[in-house]
Design a protein around this motif. Structure first.
Motif, short mmCIF file in Angstrom:
data_model
loop_
_atom_site.label_atom_id
_atom_site.label_comp_id
_atom_site.label_asym_id
_atom_site.label_seq_id
_atom_site.Cartn_x
_atom_site.Cartn_y
_atom_site.Cartn_z
N ALA A 70 59.28 27.85 13.41
CA ALA A 70 60.24 27.44 12.40
C ALA A 70 59.59 25.84 12.07
N GLU A 71 58.35 25.35 13.34
CA GLU A 71 58.20 24.36 13.55
C GLU A 71 57.12 23.77 12.29
N TYR A 72 56.72 24.67 12.24
CA TYR A 72 55.64 25.00 11.21
C TYR A 72 55.62 24.45 9.35
N LEU A 73 56.81 25.24 9.49
CA LEU A 73 57.04 25.43 7.66
C LEU A 73 57.05 24.34 7.22
N ASP A 74 57.25 23.14 7.31
CA ASP A 74 57.63 21.62 6.82
C ASP A 74 56.27 21.13 6.86
N ARG A 75 55.35 21.23 8.41
CA ARG A 75 54.70 20.99 8.23
C ARG A 75 53.48 21.22 6.85
N ALA A 76 53.24 22.45 7.19
CA ALA A 76 52.28 23.31 6.33
C ALA A 76 52.93 23.88 5.38
N TYR A 77 53.73 25.23 5.19
CA TYR A 77 53.89 25.47 3.88
C TYR A 77 55.18 25.12 3.31
N ARG A 78 55.64 24.18 3.24
CA ARG A 78 56.39 23.49 2.46
C ARG A 78 55.41 23.02 1.95
N ARG A 79 55.39 21.59 2.31
CA ARG A 79 54.09 20.74 2.55
C ARG A 79 53.44 21.30 1.65
N ILE A 80 52.39 22.59 1.67
CA ILE A 80 51.00 22.40 0.77
C ILE A 80 51.46 23.41 -0.69
N GLY A 81 52.60 23.98 -0.12
CA GLY A 81 53.21 25.04 -1.85
C GLY A 81 52.08 26.00 -1.67
N GLU A 82 52.89 27.05 -1.98
CA GLU A 82 53.25 28.31 -2.28
C GLU A 82 51.66 28.78 -2.75
N LYS A 83 51.37 28.20 -4.23
CA LYS A 83 49.99 28.20 -4.82
C LYS A 83 48.67 27.81 -3.69
N LYS A 84 48.57 26.89 -3.17
CA LYS A 84 47.78 26.38 -2.43
C LYS A 84 47.74 27.46 -1.36
N LEU A 85 48.71 27.89 -0.67
CA LEU A 85 48.47 29.07 0.37
C LEU A 85 48.16 30.15 -0.15
N ALA A 86 48.96 30.51 -1.02
CA ALA A 86 47.82 32.30 -2.07
C ALA A 86 46.37 31.70 -1.78
N GLU A 87 46.14 30.67 -2.92
CA GLU A 87 44.68 30.21 -2.44
C GLU A 87 43.99 30.39 -1.72
N ALA A 88 44.26 29.93 0.06
CA ALA A 88 43.76 29.85 0.69
C ALA A 88 43.91 31.14 1.65
N TYR A 89 44.93 31.93 1.89
CA TYR A 89 44.82 33.43 1.86
C TYR A 89 43.67 34.10 1.08
N LEU A 90 43.76 33.95 -0.34
CA LEU A 90 42.55 34.73 -0.94
C LEU A 90 41.43 35.16 0.04
N LYS A 91 40.90 33.92 -0.11
CA LYS A 91 39.19 33.24 0.74
C LYS A 91 39.15 33.83 2.31
N ALA A 92 40.33 34.15 2.74
CA ALA A 92 40.47 34.56 3.95
C ALA A 92 40.81 36.04 4.24
N MET A 93 41.05 36.38 3.24
CA MET A 93 41.53 37.86 3.39
C MET A 93 40.40 38.68 3.34
N LYS A 94 39.00 38.66 3.27
CA LYS A 94 38.11 39.23 4.23
C LYS A 94 38.43 39.10 6.03
N ASN A 95 38.82 38.43 6.12
CA ASN A 95 38.98 38.24 7.39
C ASN A 95 40.59 39.04 7.96
N LEU A 96 40.80 39.64 7.07
CA LEU A 96 41.84 40.29 7.87
C LEU A 96 41.80 42.06 7.26
N SER A 97 40.67 42.07 6.05
CA SER A 97 40.88 43.38 5.50
C SER A 97 40.48 44.19 7.30
#
Length: 271
Positions: free
Chosen positions: A214-241
């Motif tokens: 919860a303490e990070y939802l405002d600090r990162a999730y809502r501040r950065i926005g879903e689009k930017k988070l999706a872009e960051a995740y795409l770059k990291a996807m190979k690490n989680l495969s």
């Protein structure tokens, strides 16, 4: 009771103290409660040594899972969700056609009801979920013997069933090791959150936000926005495969075979 871990002893004592206070039987000051905890060594710390599974261990475990088990484990490992959150996801909460694939975790189904968010998953998790959704209406539940798995929920079973699925695969994979001091498993479903946190390579605030802290939802999730988070995740996807991320048709075939415990060399030898 010495057979319980320190955290469990502390938890039970706290619940008992609260109950007695609410019934008017007992009233302890904070200083008195601290003395009791110190005297009986009631500390809120876990003692079981658990850890994040390696990719090789996850591949071994996945080899002993049916399609619903694979879909669940790949979803948990690539999203960082809690098991209760994963089991609350409905088919309508999924967006498997987006890039990256995603799912809605509704606030009412999160810890403390404050971790509502969108989470992302790997392509292999998406593919496993698609395969599961295609056939689940044809499969009957072992307990009832009549009803199928067709439901509004993606994973229509209980936490206990999910743990049984995981633990059975652990045993078959030869990975059912237990902590000597507590008798609890080193690898349990919650360790998939550790895998997500340690392997994603995402920014500290982002990974904690995606995990629903919860303490990070405002600090990162809502501040950065879903689009930017999706872009960051795409770059990291190979690490989680768990299997190699597909970069070509050949790699896609290789990955599909790997999910069945096979290699291209196995197919060539068979022919």
């Amino acid at each position: 009771n010495l057979k319980f871990a320190p955290y469990t002893q502390w938890l039970y004592a706290t619940v008992l103290k609260t109950f007695l206070e609410e019934q008017g039987v007992l009233k302890l000051s904070e200083s008195e409660w601290r003395k009791i905890r110190k005297r009986h060594e009631l500390k809120s710390r876990p003692v079981t040594v658990d850890r994040a599974p390696t990719r090789e261990e996850l591949r071994r475990i996945l080899n002993y899972l049916d399609i619903k088990g694979k879909a669940l484990v790949l979803f948990l490992a690539s999203t960082g969700c809690r098991i209760g959150e994963a089991l609350s996801v409905t088919v309508d909460d999924l967006d498997l056609d987006s890039d990256p694939p995603r799912a809605i975790i509704r606030a009412e189904n999160t810890k403390g009801k404050v971790g509502g968010r969108v989470v992302f998953m790997t392509y292999e998790a998406r593919d496993a979920i698609r395969d599961w959704l295609k056939i689940r209406g044809q499969l009957t539940k072992r307990v009832s013997g009549s009803s199928t798995y067709e439901s509004e929920w993606v994973f229509p079973f209980t936490v206990k069933t999910a743990r049984d699925i995981w633990n059975n695969a652990l045993r078959k994979a030869g990975l059912d090791r237990k902590d000597k001091s507590t008798g609890l498993r080193e690898l349990h479903l919650h360790c998939l959150r550790k895998f997500f946190r340690s392997e994603s390579g995402l920014d500290f605030d982002i990974v904690n936000a995606l995990m629903g802290h919860a303490e990070y939802l405002d600090r990162a999730y809502r501040r950065i926005g879903e689009k930017k988070l999706a872009e960051a995740y795409l770059k990291a996807m190979k690490n989680l495969s768990i299997y190699s991320a597909p970069t070509s048709r050949k790699e896609e075939i290789r990955r599909a075979l790997a999910m069945q415990g096979l290699t291209i060399e196995d197919i060539i030898q068979a022919f």
